[in-house]
Design a protein around this motif. Structure first.
Motif: not given
Length: 161
Positions: A117, A121, A134
């Protein structure tokens, strides 16, 4: 929660190859980082310890067997003088790593490099990510780069950019 530890990809480091003082003369020091899956959500301390023991034993056996197949390494395990294992339950207990996950969410292909990721978000406004799970990933230098990305994203978002 059985996990096939033979399918994991260990990271092996032998510091004595570049620093002979890392072990007594004539010896080697070998560090192996073996990714495990995260501990189950809500696992009690006893459950985490039991599962960690199973994973540690299976992981050790897998690493010993794989290294023994390398040229010049047959029977190497008889040379082990000392070993220390930090299993997931200990990472969780002593270092506060949620679910004992040293390598983040998962150690899988969909968690490598740019597939992790990003700093924001995708749907929740003002929610940011930094750390092993992340992008750019685990390890202190990469986590620090990720922290910088998050701080820059927050600054841009605060300024409307």
């Amino acid at each position: 929660h059985v996990h096939d530890m033979s399918e994991t990809c260990p990271q092996v480091h032998c510091p004595t190859r570049t620093d002979p003082t890392a072990a007594p003369a004539g010896c080697d020091a070998i560090t192996v980082l073996l990714p495990t899956p995260p501990l189950p959500v809500g696992a009690s301390e006893a459950e985490a310890e039991a599962l960690s023991d199973v994973w540690a034993a299976a992981g050790r056996a897998s690493v010993v067997e794989r290294l023994a197949r390398l040229p010049g390494m047959a029977g190497w395990q008889q040379s082990i003088r000392h070993e220390s294992v930090i299993p997931p339950a200990r990472w969780r207990r002593e270092y506060g790593l949620a679910r004992g996950a040293v390598f983040g969410l998962a150690s899988s292909l969909n968690q490598l490099s740019f597939l992790r990721p990003g700093p924001r978000h995708p749907r929740v406004r003002n929610l940011y990510f930094a750390g092993a799970s992340a992008r750019p990933g685990n390890g202190v230098p990469l986590v620090m780069c990720g922290a910088r990305q998050v701080s820059e994203a927050i600054a841009r978002d605060a300024c409307g950019g």
